[in-house]
Design a protein around this motif. Structure first.
Motif, PDB file in Angstrom:
ATOM      1  N   TRP A 166      34.501  42.233  50.866  1.00  0.00           N
ATOM      2  CA  TRP A 166      35.439  43.279  50.493  1.00  0.00           C
ATOM      3  C   TRP A 166      34.532  44.693  50.989  1.00  0.00           C
ATOM      4  CZ3 TRP A 166      34.456  38.830  47.211  1.00  0.00           C
ATOM      5  CH2 TRP A 166      35.583  38.094  46.979  1.00  0.00           C
TER       6      TRP A 166
ATOM      7  N   LEU B  60      30.932  38.713  41.400  1.00  0.00           N
ATOM      8  CA  LEU B  60      31.758  38.081  42.702  1.00  0.00           C
ATOM      9  C   LEU B  60      32.942  37.513  41.989  1.00  0.00           C
ATOM     10  CD1 LEU B  60      31.095  37.150  45.473  1.00  0.00           C
ATOM     11  CD2 LEU B  60      30.532  34.853  44.832  1.00  0.00           C
TER      12      LEU B  60
ATOM     13  N   ALA C 248      29.959  46.505  44.743  1.00  0.00           N
ATOM     14  CA  ALA C 248      29.176  45.328  44.297  1.00  0.00           C
ATOM     15  C   ALA C 248      27.804  45.649  43.568  1.00  0.00           C
ATOM     16  CB  ALA C 248      28.873  44.654  45.727  1.00  0.00           C
TER      17      ALA C 248
ATOM     18  N   LEU D   9      24.636  37.029  47.298  1.00  0.00           N
ATOM     19  CA  LEU D   9      25.833  37.146  46.582  1.00  0.00           C
ATOM     20  C   LEU D   9      26.223  38.650  46.803  1.00  0.00           C
ATOM     21  CD1 LEU D   9      25.905  35.096  43.434  1.00  0.00           C
ATOM     22  CD2 LEU D   9      26.656  34.538  45.453  1.00  0.00           C
TER      23      LEU D   9
ATOM     24  N   THR E 205      26.941  44.489  39.657  1.00  0.00           N
ATOM     25  CA  THR E 205      26.087  43.721  39.226  1.00  0.00           C
ATOM     26  C   THR E 205      24.948  44.095  38.263  1.00  0.00           C
ATOM     27  OG1 THR E 205      26.231  42.699  41.640  1.00  0.00           O
ATOM     28  CG2 THR E 205      24.138  42.447  40.309  1.00  0.00           C
TER      29      THR E 205
ATOM     30  N   ALA F  68      29.592  39.682  49.065  1.00  0.00           N
ATOM     31  CA  ALA F  68      30.608  40.673  48.474  1.00  0.00           C
ATOM     32  C   ALA F  68      31.002  41.701  49.298  1.00  0.00           C
ATOM     33  CB  ALA F  68      30.349  40.883  47.102  1.00  0.00           C
ATOM     34  N   GLN F  69      29.603  42.513  49.672  1.00  0.00           N
ATOM     35  CA  GLN F  69      29.927  43.712  50.481  1.00  0.00           C
ATOM     36  C   GLN F  69      30.613  43.161  51.987  1.00  0.00           C
ATOM     37  OE1 GLN F  69      26.133  45.268  50.564  1.00  0.00           O
ATOM     38  NE2 GLN F  69      26.517  46.580  48.792  1.00  0.00           N
TER      39      GLN F  69
ATOM     40  N   PHE G 236      35.276  40.440  41.738  1.00  0.00           N
ATOM     41  CA  PHE G 236      35.967  40.607  43.158  1.00  0.00           C
ATOM     42  C   PHE G 236      36.991  39.480  43.363  1.00  0.00           C
ATOM     43  CE2 PHE G 236      32.694  43.612  44.083  1.00  0.00           C
ATOM     44  CZ  PHE G 236      33.232  44.586  44.786  1.00  0.00           C
ATOM     45  N   THR G 237      36.640  38.247  43.043  1.00  0.00           N
ATOM     46  CA  THR G 237      37.714  37.261  43.184  1.00  0.00           C
ATOM     47  C   THR G 237      38.933  37.508  42.455  1.00  0.00           C
ATOM     48  OG1 THR G 237      35.844  35.613  43.583  1.00  0.00           O
ATOM     49  CG2 THR G 237      37.947  34.640  43.331  1.00  0.00           C
TER      50      THR G 237
END
Ligand SMILES: Nc1ncnc2c1ncn2[C@@H]1O[C@H](COP(=O)(O)OP(=O)(O)OP(=O)(O)O)[C@@H](O)[C@H]1O
Ligand SMILES: [Mg+2]
Lengths: 745, 246
Positions: free
Chosen positions: A115, A45, A217, A107, A221, A111-112, A48-49
């Motif tokens: 994004w 996460l 994602a 999470l 992970t 995320a999926q 991605f941020t």
């Protein structure tokens, strides 16, 4: 030599990142006792941020990095502590694990959602890949910085835990929380600090490792999950050992990436092994580390209850399932029926978790992988509609399950979860992706060209090629599996499983063979999962490894646990949510994500109620219905009437589902007051009345006086014909407890 | 003079079971109160109520004349109320040195070196074991460490729960010698003990708690006279306490 140095440098960098991640994981585990399976997802996460800030919005790299690691991540850690982790104190270890699995699922789905996975995204290493020359090798500045940061993290954590009062207090809290309070350490402060630092480290690792692949994602992970191998080598305790472990994992991964492609033989089989090298290291670490070092923490403040299923209750359940299956098979539209055939296979896979996770209390993250094996077996052995293929699927899965369980026998809690998780990831990312290979002269491909095609079986007159026939057969197979599980629970194995779960030490001193019991339950549940996989694959006719992915397996586990992992109905819940069109039609394309999110969020509530919804909500609500013949007959009658009306096209097809829903809601509402009145008039239940007693033993003297005959009957039962019990004053006086108490007052 | 520690009609329950049924006790500043009583009388619960770890379900807890019902145990600890709990009051996986460091919040301004110095001055045996994890020391050494830690933080009130648990009489005597020394420094002490003889020598007053009620209270000599009877037996048993007690 030159090449070796290049791989060494990149391996060291990878090791540095793993070390950062693993030390964060270890820190939160040591200081809070929670092994955060979602640690990797937190890093994902953050990555991605970071992409959003640095790439999409064009923030300067240092600013985006610092913001993510020092502002967003600690805040997120605080949130996590506040909303989830705090409530886990005192929960059984299996509940803690499942709740962090739920965080992971939420999470990843989030995320999926945020994004869109179909967009291509990539982040760059620091300094845009620039570097300096040393001895003819280009050393990227990025790598130097990563190594420097890893060293700083190592030093900083050591100072924190051994030198600062806050860190010593954190460790003190793990030893003895209330003693730490007596020494003036605030427990909440320690936990908050631990989660803030742990989350920051996860974020840092996630951002640093992201450039290694395109942003996605689940792979991201899993990439961070590789660091768990390092944490296990450190036995989730020692930070120096964790760093050593990170070195092993990082170098092994990068040397493999460098040298495996040079092996001239069997290249197509080996290529897939590269991403799972750290997982293999994890497997090896779990196998070679001494068992005594890998003991989980016993902590059972909240008790799970596992009521024994009765045959009568199972009968009612089976009748309801069969009734529902017949109705669905005869009234669903063609397309809906096809998309619901997957229900039963998944329900059996879900059911396979009940003995293992529910009765034996062992978390397995690889049940869906056993199902994948079952699917492959059915595809290869099921040519010509051979029904024995399903048995073969169960048998092969059972064998694999037994083999997997051998190392698992000495593990429990998180270590068992990690082992089965590693197995699932290895299967998912490597074995299931293998191209065709030859064993003993037979050409063999697990998932031929990435897809399996399966023929539905036929036995004599029973041909399951049509969706309707298959749907009904699936229901029958599911009910057969239910019968097996109930028989196991009611039989000796079930008693043993509960005994071993509640107190392994006591079970061992009673002379039970704990290992054999564990082996048996592992094998049984793998066999069920294999059967479920076979039924699933036959239902959908053609399937890909994706259907058996690690992540889907986690969602399945969560559904079963949320529904109630000791209840046979939980398997059906998994089937209904994942295997039918019910969720899909309500939510459209996002169904998988919606299911995962909702189930994940529901699982977060498990900390308060580890028993699940079926025993704590559904069963109490429907118990009055089961006891009230009038309501039961009325409900069945109403549904049957609607069904007949639908069959003769007297009502629109969607009236039936609405009607069933209405009956399901109304029946408990009607039955509850009825049951209350019945209890009031009948007084006590006639059932359970004992020989010679005027009422059930436990109610004697409560609402009717105890007579001489009752006392004699009790004496007879206790074989007390020689000695007389000294009866209490209210018994002797022929009053009830209530009257005696009123008299006394 | 108001007593420094006072309980007025304190009740406490574990779940639905009330285990203290209105306890009245008072200790003046600098005095030592011994609380005696059979297993399960509620002595541990009483101390936990005083330390703020267990909220009373009725009555009043007064510290220095101020109501302290439901006070935060961390605040109480930082203000100088120190409880050494039943069992071993040490952190087993922390080293002796780290165990001592845990007290550095109090008194303000005491450095770690000073803390260690004071502890070793009182119990020289700890000096050789500073780097050893506390859990690997003998039971007596662990209690010494617990006492040492309590001492260096210069408590105003010290609550001791069965220091003697599982220890040989010689060690018990040594520990109570330290308690007497602490008492001489004007620390107010409430000490719970089953070895009546050891503790009655140190105490200024004594109380007997039976089934959650104060059955007798008064000067130690009087109480000792009444104790000849059934449950305490007056003299400490030569060996450990019977198995199965907590
Ligand atoms: N956590 C708990 N839950 C339920 N009951 C408890 C709990 N702790 C104590 N009790 C009960 O409260 C009563 C008083 O216990 P307490 O520990 O205060 O006794 P004690 O006088 O310290 O005994 P001992 O001399 O054995 O240490 C006992 O009956 C005990 O069973
Ligand atoms: Mg006690």
């Amino acid at each position: 030599m030159h090449e070796f140095l290049v791989f060494t440098i990149s391996g060291l960098t990878t090791a540095g990142i793993y070390a950062i991640s693993a030390s964060g994981l270890t820190l939160t585990y040591v200081t809070t006792g929670v092994f955060n399976i979602a640690h990797g997802a937190t890093g994902m996460l953050a990555a991605f941020t970071y992409w959003q800030l640095a790439v999409a919005w064009g923030w300067p790299v240092p600013l985006a990095l610092l913001f993510c690691v020092l502002v967003a991540a600690p805040l997120f850690g605080l949130l996590l502590e506040r909303v989830v982790m705090r409530r886990l104190a005192g929960a059984p270890e299996s509940t803690r694990l499942v709740v962090t699995v739920a965080v992971l699922v939420v999470l990843v789905s989030a995320a999926q959602w945020l994004w869109d996975p179909s967009t291509f995204r990539r982040t760059q290493g620091l300094f845009a890949g620039r570097g300096f020359e040393a001895g003819g090798i280009l050393v990227p500045y990025n790598d130097v910085v990563v190594l420097g940061v890893a060293a700083a993290v190592a030093g900083g954590l050591w100072l924190l835990l051994h030198v600062s009062r806050a860190g010593v207090a954190m460790r003190a809290r793990v030893d003895d929380p209330s003693l730490a309070i007596l020494n003036g350490a605030r427990p909440a402060t320690s936990a908050r600090l631990a989660w803030m630092i742990g989350t920051s480290l996860a974020a840092l690792a996630g951002i640093l490792i992201a450039p290694k692949l395109t942003m996605s994602a689940i792979p991201l992970t899993l990439l961070i999950v590789n660091a768990y191998a390092a944490a296990v080598i450190g036995r989730l305790r020692s930070l120096p050992m964790t760093f050593a472990g990170a070195l092993v994992v990082g170098l092994a991964a990068d040397y493999a990436i460098g040298y495996v492609p040079k092996i001239s033989y069997g290249q197509q089989y080996l290529r897939g092994v590269l991403p799972v090298i750290p997982v293999l290291v994890l497997l090896v670490a779990l196998l070679v580390l001494r068992a005594s070092r890998l003991r989980g923490k016993p902590a059972l403040a909240i008790r799970e209850i596992t009521p024994t299923p009765t045959w009568a209750g199972t009968g009612v359940f089976a009748a309801a399932v069969a009734f529902g299956a017949v109705i669905a098979a005869t009234t669903l539209a063609k397309a809906d029926l096809y998309s619901s055939t997957a229900l039963w296979g998944l329900a059996i896979v879900g059911l396979s978790m009940v003995p293992l996770v529910g009765y034996a209390g062992r978390i397995s993250l690889c049940q869906l992988s056993f199902a994948g094996i079952g699917a492959a077996v059915v595809s290869h052995a099921g040519g010509g509609s051979n029904p024995a293929a399903l048995l073969a699927a169960a048998a092969v899965a059972a064998i694999v399950g037994a083999v997997v369980s051998l190392p698992a026998l000495r593990l429990s809690g998180i270590y068992l979860a990690l082992l089965t998780g590693a197995f699932a990831v290895a299967l998912d990312n490597w074995i299931f992706q293998l191209p065709a290979f030859t064993v003993l002269g037979d050409q063999f491909a697990l998932f031929t060209n990435g897809t399996l095609s399966v023929e539905r079986f036929a036995v004599g007159p029973l041909d399951t090629t049509s969706d309707r026939a298959f749907f009904l057969t699936g229901a029958a197979l599911f009910l057969a599996a239910v019968a097996v599980v109930v028989a196991v629970r009611r039989g000796e194995l079930g008693q043993r499983l509960i005994a071993v779960k509640e107190s392994p030490a006591a079970a061992a001193t009673l002379g039970m063979n704990v290992r054999l019991t564990t082996l048996a339950v592992f094998t049984l549940s793998a066999a069920l999962a294999g059967l479920g996989g076979g039924v699933y694959a036959s239902a959908v006719r053609s399937t890909t490894p994706d259907a058996f992915s690690f992540f889907t397996g986690l969602t399945l586990l969560l559904i079963v646990v949320v529904a109630g992992v000791s209840s046979i109905g939980s398997g059906l819940a998994a089937g209904l949510l994942l295997g039918t069109a019910a969720v899909g039609s309500a939510t459209g394309d996002d169904s998988a994500r919606v299911t995962a999110t909702v189930v994940g969020l529901a699982a977060l509530a498990l900390a308060a109620n580890p028993n699940g919804l079926i025993p704590s909500v559904l069963r109490p609500a429907y118990e009055p219905v089961r006891r009230s013949p009038a309501v039961l007959a009325g409900s069945v009658g109403a549904i049957t009437a609607l069904w007949v009306l639908t069959l003769v096209d007297a009502v629109a097809p969607n009236v039936l589902p609405l009607g069933v829903l209405l009956v399901a809601v109304a029946a408990p509402l009607v039955a509850r007051p009825l049951a209350g009145r019945a209890a009031a008039t009948a007084g006590t239940e006639p059932a359970g009345r004992d020989e010679g007693l005027s009422g059930p033993l436990e109610w004697l003297g409560f609402d009717a006086p105890v007579g001489r005959a009752d006392l004699d009957a009790i004496d007879a039962r206790l074989a007390l014909d020689t000695a007389r019990l000294d009866t209490g004053p209210h018994l002797a006086s022929g009053k009830t407890v209530g009257e005696a108490r009123v008299g006394a007052a | 003079m108001t007593p420094l520690v006072e309980l007025r009609g304190v009740r406490a329950r574990h779940g639905r079971v009330e285990v203290l049924h209105g306890v009245d006790l008072a200790v003046d500043a600098g005095q030592v109160l011994a609380v005696l009583g059979p297993n399960g009388a509620g002595k541990t619960t009483l101390l936990r109520v005083l330390a703020g770890l267990h909220p009373p379900s009725g009555g009043e807890v007064l510290l220095g004349g101020r109501r302290a019902n439901g006070a935060d145990p961390v605040d109480l600890a930082r203000r100088g109320l120190c409880l050494i709990p039943e069992g071993r009051g040490v952190f087993p996986s922390l080293t002796v040195r780290e165990n001592l460091w845990m007290t550095t919040h109090r008194p303000a301004g005491l450095s770690r070196a000073e803390v260690e110095e004071r502890a070793v001055a009182r119990f020289p045996r700890l000096g050789q074991r500073l780097r050893q994890p506390a859990g690997t020391m003998s039971g007596g050494e662990q209690q010494m460490l617990a006492l040492a830690r309590a001492l260096v933080c210069e408590p105003a009130v010290l609550l001791l729960d069965e220091l003697s648990m599982g220890l040989a009489p010689l060690v018990v005597a040594e520990l109570y010698a330290s308690v007497r020394a602490i008492a001489a420094d004007d620390v107010t002490i409430v000490v719970v003990e089953q070895f009546a003889a050891a503790v009655l020598e140190v105490a200024d007053t004594a109380a007997v708690l039976v089934e959650g009620r104060v059955a007798a209270a008064g000067p130690p000599a009087d109480i000792a006279g009444q104790l000849s009877g059934a449950y305490l037996g007056g003299a400490p048993p030569a060996d450990h306490r019977p198995a199965g007690t907590t």
